[in-house]
Enzyme design. Structure first.
Site, PDB file in Angstrom:
ATOM      1  N   SER A  35       0.611  -0.812   0.194  1.00 54.72           N
ATOM      2  CA  SER A  35      -0.371   0.115  -0.103  1.00 54.72           C
ATOM      3  C   SER A  35       1.338   1.486  -0.265  1.00 54.72           C
ATOM      4  O   SER A  35       1.890   1.657   0.433  1.00 54.72           O
ATOM      5  CB  SER A  35      -0.826   0.386   1.158  1.00 54.72           C
ATOM      6  OG  SER A  35      -2.040  -0.651   0.716  1.00 54.72           O
ATOM      7  N   HIS A  66      -3.539   1.527  -5.007  1.00 55.43           N
ATOM      8  CA  HIS A  66      -2.615   0.552  -5.575  1.00 55.43           C
ATOM      9  C   HIS A  66      -3.361   0.059  -7.221  1.00 55.43           C
ATOM     10  O   HIS A  66      -3.985   0.470  -7.611  1.00 55.43           O
ATOM     11  CB  HIS A  66      -3.214  -1.433  -5.115  1.00 55.43           C
ATOM     12  CG  HIS A  66      -2.881  -2.140  -3.973  1.00 55.43           C
ATOM     13  ND1 HIS A  66      -1.683  -2.476  -3.741  1.00 55.43           N
ATOM     14  CD2 HIS A  66      -3.346  -0.962  -2.200  1.00 55.43           C
ATOM     15  CE1 HIS A  66      -1.321  -2.922  -2.551  1.00 55.43           C
ATOM     16  NE2 HIS A  66      -2.437  -2.427  -1.930  1.00 55.43           N
ATOM     17  N   HIS A  88      -5.515  -9.602  -2.489  1.00 54.13           N
ATOM     18  CA  HIS A  88      -6.263  -9.592  -1.245  1.00 54.13           C
ATOM     19  C   HIS A  88      -7.009 -10.493  -1.436  1.00 54.13           C
ATOM     20  O   HIS A  88      -7.836 -10.189  -1.937  1.00 54.13           O
ATOM     21  CB  HIS A  88      -6.084  -7.969  -0.183  1.00 54.13           C
ATOM     22  CG  HIS A  88      -5.284  -6.952  -0.221  1.00 54.13           C
ATOM     23  ND1 HIS A  88      -4.845  -6.767  -1.523  1.00 54.13           N
ATOM     24  CD2 HIS A  88      -4.448  -6.747   0.389  1.00 54.13           C
ATOM     25  CE1 HIS A  88      -3.762  -5.932  -1.108  1.00 54.13           C
ATOM     26  NE2 HIS A  88      -3.494  -5.682  -0.429  1.00 54.13           N
ATOM     27  N   TYR A  90      -9.463 -10.287   0.645  1.00 50.48           N
ATOM     28  CA  TYR A  90     -10.951  -9.514   1.406  1.00 50.48           C
ATOM     29  C   TYR A  90     -11.268  -8.974  -0.032  1.00 50.48           C
ATOM     30  O   TYR A  90     -12.739  -8.656  -0.209  1.00 50.48           O
ATOM     31  CB  TYR A  90     -11.047  -8.687   2.270  1.00 50.48           C
ATOM     32  CG  TYR A  90      -9.318  -7.250   1.975  1.00 50.48           C
ATOM     33  CD1 TYR A  90     -10.042  -6.341   1.632  1.00 50.48           C
ATOM     34  CD2 TYR A  90      -8.034  -7.050   2.469  1.00 50.48           C
ATOM     35  CE1 TYR A  90      -9.007  -5.321   0.586  1.00 50.48           C
ATOM     36  CE2 TYR A  90      -7.651  -6.212   2.099  1.00 50.48           C
ATOM     37  CZ  TYR A  90      -7.535  -5.139   1.086  1.00 50.48           C
ATOM     38  OH  TYR A  90      -6.494  -4.571   1.182  1.00 50.48           O
ATOM     39  N   GLU A  91     -10.583  -8.810  -1.102  1.00 50.33           N
ATOM     40  CA  GLU A  91     -10.912  -8.054  -2.295  1.00 50.33           C
ATOM     41  C   GLU A  91     -12.126  -8.965  -3.166  1.00 50.33           C
ATOM     42  O   GLU A  91     -13.040  -8.776  -4.310  1.00 50.33           O
ATOM     43  CB  GLU A  91     -10.104  -7.991  -3.128  1.00 50.33           C
ATOM     44  CG  GLU A  91      -9.082  -6.319  -2.758  1.00 50.33           C
ATOM     45  CD  GLU A  91      -7.631  -6.010  -3.726  1.00 50.33           C
ATOM     46  OE1 GLU A  91      -8.380  -5.293  -5.161  1.00 50.33           O
ATOM     47  OE2 GLU A  91      -6.789  -6.823  -3.415  1.00 50.33           O
ATOM     48  N   ALA A 118       2.154  -2.614   3.977  1.00 52.95           N
ATOM     49  CA  ALA A 118       2.360  -2.139   5.123  1.00 52.95           C
ATOM     50  C   ALA A 118       1.023  -2.434   6.433  1.00 52.95           C
ATOM     51  O   ALA A 118       0.387  -3.035   5.891  1.00 52.95           O
ATOM     52  CB  ALA A 118       1.090  -0.935   4.719  1.00 52.95           C
ATOM     53  N   MET A 222      -2.623  -7.660   5.688  1.00 53.96           N
ATOM     54  CA  MET A 222      -3.482  -8.399   5.257  1.00 53.96           C
ATOM     55  C   MET A 222      -2.714  -8.960   4.321  1.00 53.96           C
ATOM     56  O   MET A 222      -4.313  -9.219   3.131  1.00 53.96           O
ATOM     57  CB  MET A 222      -4.861  -7.449   5.495  1.00 53.96           C
ATOM     58  CG  MET A 222      -5.276  -6.428   6.572  1.00 53.96           C
ATOM     59  SD  MET A 222      -6.934  -5.487   5.638  1.00 53.96           S
ATOM     60  CE  MET A 222      -7.200  -5.058   7.388  1.00 53.96           C
ATOM     61  N   SER A 223      -2.234  -9.357   3.691  1.00 59.23           N
ATOM     62  CA  SER A 223      -1.513  -9.194   2.726  1.00 59.23           C
ATOM     63  C   SER A 223      -0.748 -10.770   3.067  1.00 59.23           C
ATOM     64  O   SER A 223       0.301 -11.047   4.294  1.00 59.23           O
ATOM     65  CB  SER A 223      -1.060  -8.114   2.357  1.00 59.23           C
ATOM     66  OG  SER A 223       0.504  -7.350   2.692  1.00 59.23           O
ATOM     67  N   ASN A 246       0.583   2.806  11.639  1.00 60.34           N
ATOM     68  CA  ASN A 246      -0.284   2.827  12.672  1.00 60.34           C
ATOM     69  C   ASN A 246       0.201   1.654  14.137  1.00 60.34           C
ATOM     70  O   ASN A 246       0.085   1.104  13.675  1.00 60.34           O
ATOM     71  CB  ASN A 246      -1.953   2.780  12.478  1.00 60.34           C
ATOM     72  CG  ASN A 246      -2.251   1.022  11.753  1.00 60.34           C
ATOM     73  OD1 ASN A 246      -1.930   0.918  10.470  1.00 60.34           O
ATOM     74  ND2 ASN A 246      -2.919   0.776  12.871  1.00 60.34           N
ATOM     75  N   HIS A 280      -7.665   4.253   6.197  1.00 60.09           N
ATOM     76  CA  HIS A 280      -6.753   3.222   4.947  1.00 60.09           C
ATOM     77  C   HIS A 280      -5.186   4.601   4.635  1.00 60.09           C
ATOM     78  O   HIS A 280      -4.578   4.421   4.486  1.00 60.09           O
ATOM     79  CB  HIS A 280      -8.051   2.690   4.103  1.00 60.09           C
ATOM     80  CG  HIS A 280      -7.043   2.204   2.416  1.00 60.09           C
ATOM     81  ND1 HIS A 280      -6.118   1.473   3.034  1.00 60.09           N
ATOM     82  CD2 HIS A 280      -6.723   2.590   1.868  1.00 60.09           C
ATOM     83  CE1 HIS A 280      -5.027   1.461   1.718  1.00 60.09           C
ATOM     84  NE2 HIS A 280      -5.901   1.645   0.878  1.00 60.09           N
TER      85      HIS A 280
HETATM   86  N1  HPA Z   1      -3.922  -4.125  11.017  1.00 57.88           N
HETATM   87  C1  HPA Z   1      -4.646  -5.131   9.761  1.00 57.88           C
HETATM   88  N2  HPA Z   1      -3.877  -4.136   8.734  1.00 57.88           N
HETATM   89  C2  HPA Z   1      -3.056  -3.115   8.707  1.00 57.88           C
HETATM   90  C3  HPA Z   1      -2.952  -2.385   9.991  1.00 57.88           C
HETATM   91  C4  HPA Z   1      -4.394  -2.617  10.891  1.00 57.88           C
HETATM   92  O1  HPA Z   1      -3.724  -2.082  12.168  1.00 57.88           O
HETATM   93  N3  HPA Z   1      -2.510  -1.003   9.403  1.00 57.88           N
HETATM   94  C5  HPA Z   1      -2.277  -1.403   7.980  1.00 57.88           C
HETATM   95  N4  HPA Z   1      -2.551  -2.969   7.513  1.00 57.88           N
END
Ligand code: HPA
Length: 306
Positions: A35, A66, A88, A90-91, A118, A222-223, A246, A280
Protein backbone atom coordinates in the site's frame (compact mmCIF):
# COMPACT_ATOMS: atom_id res chain seq x y z
CA UNK A 1 -7.45 -18.16 -12.54
CA UNK A 2 -9.04 -20.38 -9.91
CA UNK A 3 -7.63 -23.58 -11.38
CA UNK A 4 -4.07 -22.69 -12.28
CA UNK A 5 -2.61 -24.86 -14.99
CA UNK A 6 0.65 -25.17 -16.89
CA UNK A 7 -1.18 -23.73 -19.92
CA UNK A 8 -2.12 -20.55 -18.06
CA UNK A 9 1.50 -20.04 -16.98
CA UNK A 10 2.71 -20.50 -20.54
CA UNK A 11 0.13 -18.00 -21.85
CA UNK A 12 0.95 -15.42 -19.16
CA UNK A 13 4.69 -15.73 -19.75
CA UNK A 14 4.27 -15.55 -23.53
CA UNK A 15 2.15 -12.38 -23.19
CA UNK A 16 4.69 -10.78 -20.85
CA UNK A 17 7.81 -11.62 -22.86
CA UNK A 18 6.20 -10.53 -26.13
CA UNK A 19 6.03 -6.99 -24.70
CA UNK A 20 9.62 -6.85 -23.44
CA UNK A 21 13.11 -6.58 -24.88
CA UNK A 22 15.19 -9.79 -24.51
CA UNK A 23 17.29 -8.21 -21.75
CA UNK A 24 14.22 -8.24 -19.49
CA UNK A 25 12.97 -11.77 -20.22
CA UNK A 26 14.68 -13.26 -17.15
CA UNK A 27 14.30 -11.00 -14.09
CA UNK A 28 16.35 -12.21 -11.10
CA UNK A 29 14.57 -10.40 -8.30
CA UNK A 30 10.82 -10.06 -7.81
CA UNK A 31 9.42 -7.22 -5.75
CA UNK A 32 5.86 -6.77 -4.47
CA UNK A 33 5.01 -3.19 -3.55
CA UNK A 34 2.56 -2.75 -0.69
CA UNK A 35 0.00 0.00 0.00
CA UNK A 36 1.42 3.35 -1.10
CA UNK A 37 4.84 1.82 -1.79
CA UNK A 38 4.72 1.60 -5.58
CA UNK A 39 7.02 4.66 -5.87
CA UNK A 40 9.85 2.16 -6.21
CA UNK A 41 9.11 2.25 -9.91
CA UNK A 42 10.75 5.70 -10.11
CA UNK A 43 14.20 4.23 -9.45
CA UNK A 44 13.86 1.27 -11.85
CA UNK A 45 15.99 1.93 -14.94
CA UNK A 46 14.79 1.25 -18.51
CA UNK A 47 11.38 0.58 -17.02
CA UNK A 48 8.72 -1.21 -19.06
CA UNK A 49 5.25 -1.49 -17.58
CA UNK A 50 2.60 -4.05 -18.41
CA UNK A 51 -0.94 -3.62 -17.12
CA UNK A 52 -2.34 -6.72 -15.41
CA UNK A 53 -5.30 -6.67 -17.79
CA UNK A 54 -2.89 -7.44 -20.65
CA UNK A 55 -1.73 -10.66 -18.98
CA UNK A 56 -3.93 -13.77 -19.24
CA UNK A 57 -5.09 -15.05 -15.83
CA UNK A 58 -3.94 -11.98 -13.90
CA UNK A 59 -6.57 -10.28 -11.75
CA UNK A 60 -6.58 -6.50 -11.19
CA UNK A 61 -6.23 -4.71 -7.87
CA UNK A 62 -9.21 -2.74 -6.55
CA UNK A 63 -7.59 -1.06 -3.54
CA UNK A 64 -6.80 2.70 -3.43
CA UNK A 65 -2.99 3.10 -3.35
CA UNK A 66 -2.54 -0.02 -5.48
CA UNK A 67 -1.95 0.12 -9.22
CA UNK A 68 -2.27 -2.93 -11.44
CA UNK A 69 1.03 -3.04 -13.29
CA UNK A 70 4.10 -5.18 -13.57
CA UNK A 71 7.23 -3.05 -13.94
CA UNK A 72 10.30 -4.60 -15.53
CA UNK A 73 13.72 -2.96 -15.58
CA UNK A 74 17.01 -2.74 -13.72
CA UNK A 75 18.09 -1.82 -10.22
CA UNK A 76 21.80 -1.25 -10.71
CA UNK A 77 22.64 -4.06 -13.13
CA UNK A 78 20.08 -6.51 -11.69
CA UNK A 79 17.04 -7.25 -13.88
CA UNK A 80 13.92 -7.00 -11.70
CA UNK A 81 10.17 -7.31 -11.94
CA UNK A 82 8.00 -5.35 -9.53
CA UNK A 83 4.30 -5.75 -8.87
CA UNK A 84 2.81 -2.27 -8.52
CA UNK A 85 -0.30 -3.32 -6.68
CA UNK A 86 -1.15 -6.72 -5.29
CA UNK A 87 -4.26 -8.82 -4.73
CA UNK A 88 -5.83 -9.45 -1.34
CA UNK A 89 -8.34 -12.15 -0.43
CA UNK A 90 -10.64 -9.45 1.02
CA UNK A 91 -11.13 -8.00 -2.48
CA UNK A 92 -12.78 -11.27 -3.40
CA UNK A 93 -9.79 -12.72 -5.24
CA UNK A 94 -9.41 -16.44 -4.70
CA UNK A 95 -6.23 -17.41 -2.91
CA UNK A 96 -4.81 -19.05 -6.04
CA UNK A 97 -5.32 -15.76 -7.94
CA UNK A 98 -3.61 -13.85 -5.14
CA UNK A 99 -0.45 -15.93 -5.51
CA UNK A 100 -0.60 -16.43 -9.30
CA UNK A 101 1.82 -13.54 -10.07
CA UNK A 102 4.37 -15.02 -7.67
CA UNK A 103 4.30 -18.29 -9.55
CA UNK A 104 4.64 -16.43 -12.85
CA UNK A 105 7.64 -14.50 -11.50
CA UNK A 106 9.24 -17.78 -10.43
CA UNK A 107 8.74 -19.15 -13.95
CA UNK A 108 10.27 -16.00 -15.47
CA UNK A 109 13.49 -16.78 -13.56
CA UNK A 110 13.12 -14.88 -10.29
CA UNK A 111 15.20 -16.37 -7.46
CA UNK A 112 14.71 -13.81 -4.71
CA UNK A 113 11.46 -12.12 -3.66
CA UNK A 114 11.28 -8.89 -1.71
CA UNK A 115 7.78 -8.26 -0.42
CA UNK A 116 6.70 -4.99 1.16
CA UNK A 117 3.51 -4.11 2.97
CA UNK A 118 1.88 -1.61 5.28
CA UNK A 119 1.13 -3.01 8.72
CA UNK A 120 -0.21 -2.03 12.12
CA UNK A 121 2.11 -2.26 15.14
CA UNK A 122 1.15 -4.38 18.13
CA UNK A 123 4.47 -3.73 19.86
CA UNK A 124 4.98 -0.51 21.88
CA UNK A 125 8.73 -0.72 21.04
CA UNK A 126 7.94 -0.48 17.32
CA UNK A 127 6.57 3.00 16.54
CA UNK A 128 4.81 4.28 13.42
CA UNK A 129 7.29 4.84 10.59
CA UNK A 130 9.53 1.90 11.52
CA UNK A 131 10.39 -0.63 8.84
CA UNK A 132 10.20 -4.14 10.26
CA UNK A 133 12.31 -6.93 8.77
CA UNK A 134 9.99 -9.90 9.21
CA UNK A 135 11.58 -12.94 10.85
CA UNK A 136 8.52 -15.20 11.13
CA UNK A 137 4.77 -15.16 10.78
CA UNK A 138 1.59 -16.14 12.51
CA UNK A 139 -1.03 -17.00 9.90
CA UNK A 140 -4.38 -17.34 11.60
CA UNK A 141 -6.14 -18.30 8.34
CA UNK A 142 -3.65 -21.17 7.88
CA UNK A 143 -4.61 -22.57 11.25
CA UNK A 144 -8.31 -22.44 10.47
CA UNK A 145 -8.65 -23.99 7.02
CA UNK A 146 -7.81 -21.04 4.75
CA UNK A 147 -4.22 -21.93 3.85
CA UNK A 148 -3.44 -20.57 0.35
CA UNK A 149 -1.69 -23.84 -0.51
CA UNK A 150 -4.78 -26.00 0.15
CA UNK A 151 -5.88 -28.03 -2.84
CA UNK A 152 -4.28 -29.60 -5.89
CA UNK A 153 -0.71 -28.45 -6.48
CA UNK A 154 0.20 -26.50 -9.62
CA UNK A 155 3.05 -28.94 -10.22
CA UNK A 156 3.76 -32.35 -8.82
CA UNK A 157 7.41 -31.32 -8.47
CA UNK A 158 6.58 -28.96 -5.62
CA UNK A 159 6.72 -30.15 -1.99
CA UNK A 160 3.31 -31.19 -0.61
CA UNK A 161 4.19 -30.52 3.04
CA UNK A 162 6.20 -27.34 2.95
CA UNK A 163 8.41 -26.67 5.98
CA UNK A 164 8.22 -23.05 7.16
CA UNK A 165 10.84 -22.98 9.90
CA UNK A 166 13.19 -21.14 7.51
CA UNK A 167 10.65 -19.16 5.46
CA UNK A 168 12.38 -15.79 5.87
CA UNK A 169 15.88 -15.88 4.37
CA UNK A 170 18.57 -15.06 6.90
CA UNK A 171 20.87 -14.12 4.00
CA UNK A 172 18.43 -11.49 2.70
CA UNK A 173 17.66 -10.23 6.19
CA UNK A 174 21.39 -9.74 6.79
CA UNK A 175 21.55 -7.75 3.54
CA UNK A 176 18.76 -5.48 4.82
CA UNK A 177 20.65 -4.60 7.99
CA UNK A 178 23.92 -4.19 6.07
CA UNK A 179 22.11 -1.90 3.62
CA UNK A 180 20.65 0.13 6.50
CA UNK A 181 24.19 0.55 7.82
CA UNK A 182 25.50 1.67 4.42
CA UNK A 183 22.60 4.11 4.07
CA UNK A 184 23.39 5.41 7.56
CA UNK A 185 19.83 4.86 8.69
CA UNK A 186 19.17 5.46 12.35
CA UNK A 187 19.25 2.24 14.39
CA UNK A 188 15.58 2.73 15.23
CA UNK A 189 14.56 2.94 11.54
CA UNK A 190 14.74 -0.83 11.11
CA UNK A 191 13.36 -3.42 13.54
CA UNK A 192 12.87 -7.19 13.51
CA UNK A 193 9.58 -8.86 14.25
CA UNK A 194 6.79 -11.35 13.66
CA UNK A 195 3.97 -10.59 11.17
CA UNK A 196 0.43 -11.74 11.90
CA UNK A 197 -1.67 -12.31 8.80
CA UNK A 198 -5.38 -11.65 9.09
CA UNK A 199 -7.90 -11.68 6.27
CA UNK A 200 -9.32 -8.17 6.83
CA UNK A 201 -10.94 -6.03 5.51
CA UNK A 202 -11.94 -5.02 9.03
CA UNK A 203 -9.21 -3.68 11.29
CA UNK A 204 -8.71 -5.49 14.57
CA UNK A 205 -10.93 -5.06 17.59
CA UNK A 206 -9.03 -4.24 20.79
CA UNK A 207 -9.54 -7.84 21.95
CA UNK A 208 -8.18 -9.20 18.68
CA UNK A 209 -5.17 -6.88 18.86
CA UNK A 210 -4.46 -8.01 22.42
CA UNK A 211 -4.84 -11.65 21.36
CA UNK A 212 -2.34 -11.28 18.48
CA UNK A 213 0.13 -9.44 20.72
CA UNK A 214 -0.11 -12.13 23.38
CA UNK A 215 0.31 -14.79 20.70
CA UNK A 216 3.69 -13.29 19.80
CA UNK A 217 3.05 -10.97 16.85
CA UNK A 218 4.73 -7.57 16.52
CA UNK A 219 2.84 -6.30 13.47
CA UNK A 220 -0.42 -7.23 11.75
CA UNK A 221 -1.55 -6.94 8.16
CA UNK A 222 -3.89 -8.29 5.49
CA UNK A 223 -1.42 -9.44 2.84
CA UNK A 224 1.99 -10.98 2.18
CA UNK A 225 1.70 -14.40 3.79
CA UNK A 226 -0.06 -16.02 0.79
CA UNK A 227 2.73 -14.68 -1.43
CA UNK A 228 5.41 -15.91 0.98
CA UNK A 229 3.89 -19.39 1.00
CA UNK A 230 3.74 -19.63 -2.79
CA UNK A 231 7.25 -18.21 -3.16
CA UNK A 232 8.65 -20.73 -0.69
CA UNK A 233 6.76 -23.53 -2.39
CA UNK A 234 8.37 -22.43 -5.67
CA UNK A 235 11.79 -22.53 -3.98
CA UNK A 236 12.46 -18.78 -3.86
CA UNK A 237 14.33 -16.88 -1.15
CA UNK A 238 12.01 -14.43 0.57
CA UNK A 239 12.39 -11.21 2.48
CA UNK A 240 9.49 -9.17 3.85
CA UNK A 241 9.66 -5.52 4.90
CA UNK A 242 6.65 -4.13 6.77
CA UNK A 243 6.20 -0.39 7.09
CA UNK A 244 4.37 0.43 10.32
CA UNK A 245 1.64 2.89 9.38
CA UNK A 246 -0.39 2.87 12.60
CA UNK A 247 -0.62 1.49 16.10
CA UNK A 248 -3.23 -1.13 16.76
CA UNK A 249 -5.17 0.29 19.69
CA UNK A 250 -4.94 -2.10 22.63
CA UNK A 251 -6.32 -0.40 25.77
CA UNK A 252 -5.44 -1.97 29.12
CA UNK A 253 -9.06 -1.86 30.13
CA UNK A 254 -12.48 -0.89 28.84
CA UNK A 255 -14.37 2.11 30.18
CA UNK A 256 -17.20 0.72 32.29
CA UNK A 257 -20.48 1.92 30.87
CA UNK A 258 -22.20 0.53 34.00
CA UNK A 259 -20.10 2.84 36.21
CA UNK A 260 -20.73 5.73 33.85
CA UNK A 261 -24.50 5.24 34.06
CA UNK A 262 -24.37 4.85 37.83
CA UNK A 263 -22.41 8.09 38.16
CA UNK A 264 -24.84 9.87 35.86
CA UNK A 265 -27.82 8.64 37.91
CA UNK A 266 -26.05 9.98 40.98
CA UNK A 267 -25.88 13.38 39.29
CA UNK A 268 -22.19 13.17 38.30
CA UNK A 269 -20.81 13.53 34.80
CA UNK A 270 -17.96 11.32 33.60
CA UNK A 271 -15.81 12.34 30.67
CA UNK A 272 -15.02 9.35 28.52
CA UNK A 273 -12.20 9.56 25.95
CA UNK A 274 -13.31 8.49 22.49
CA UNK A 275 -11.26 5.47 21.35
CA UNK A 276 -8.75 6.03 18.55
CA UNK A 277 -9.63 4.54 15.19
CA UNK A 278 -7.34 3.62 12.32
CA UNK A 279 -8.06 4.64 8.71
CA UNK A 280 -6.77 3.64 5.27
CA UNK A 281 -5.97 7.34 4.64
CA UNK A 282 -3.60 7.30 7.62
CA UNK A 283 -2.02 4.11 6.29
CA UNK A 284 -1.44 5.72 2.85
CA UNK A 285 -0.10 8.97 4.36
CA UNK A 286 2.63 7.25 6.38
CA UNK A 287 3.43 5.13 3.33
CA UNK A 288 3.99 8.33 1.36
CA UNK A 289 6.26 9.84 4.00
CA UNK A 290 8.38 6.74 4.43
CA UNK A 291 8.30 5.49 0.86
CA UNK A 292 11.71 7.02 0.16
CA UNK A 293 13.44 5.03 2.93
CA UNK A 294 11.69 1.85 1.82
CA UNK A 295 12.73 2.51 -1.78
CA UNK A 296 16.39 3.12 -0.88
CA UNK A 297 16.47 0.03 1.28
CA UNK A 298 14.95 -2.25 -1.36
CA UNK A 299 17.28 -0.83 -3.99
CA UNK A 300 20.33 -1.30 -1.74
CA UNK A 301 19.38 -4.89 -0.92
CA UNK A 302 18.70 -5.83 -4.55
CA UNK A 303 22.00 -4.43 -5.78
CA UNK A 304 23.89 -6.32 -3.04
CA UNK A 305 22.35 -9.74 -3.82
CA UNK A 306 25.11 -11.99 -5.17
N1 HPA B 1 -4.35 -3.97 10.85
C1 HPA B 1 -4.36 -4.77 9.77
N2 HPA B 1 -3.81 -4.44 8.62
C2 HPA B 1 -3.20 -3.24 8.52
C3 HPA B 1 -3.16 -2.36 9.61
C4 HPA B 1 -3.76 -2.75 10.83
O1 HPA B 1 -3.76 -2.01 11.84
N3 HPA B 1 -2.47 -1.25 9.19
C5 HPA B 1 -2.14 -1.46 7.90
N4 HPA B 1 -2.57 -2.67 7.49
Amino acid sequence: GAETTATSFAASIEAIRSKLPESLHHPQVGIICGSGLSGLVDVIKDVQKIHYSEIPDFSTSTVPGHKSELAFGFLGTVPVVAMLGRFHPYEGHGLSSVVYPVRVMARLGVKNMIITNAAGSLNPQIPVGTIVVIQDHLALPNLTGMNPLLGPQVSKDLPRFLPLSDAYSTTLRRLAFLAAHRLQLDDSALAEGVYAWVSGPTYETPAEGRFLRKAGADVVGMSTVPEVLAAREEGLNVMVLSLVTNFVVIPDSYPSIREEVKAELAGLKILRAEPEVVSHEEVLLIGKEKAKVMRELVQAVVTSIE
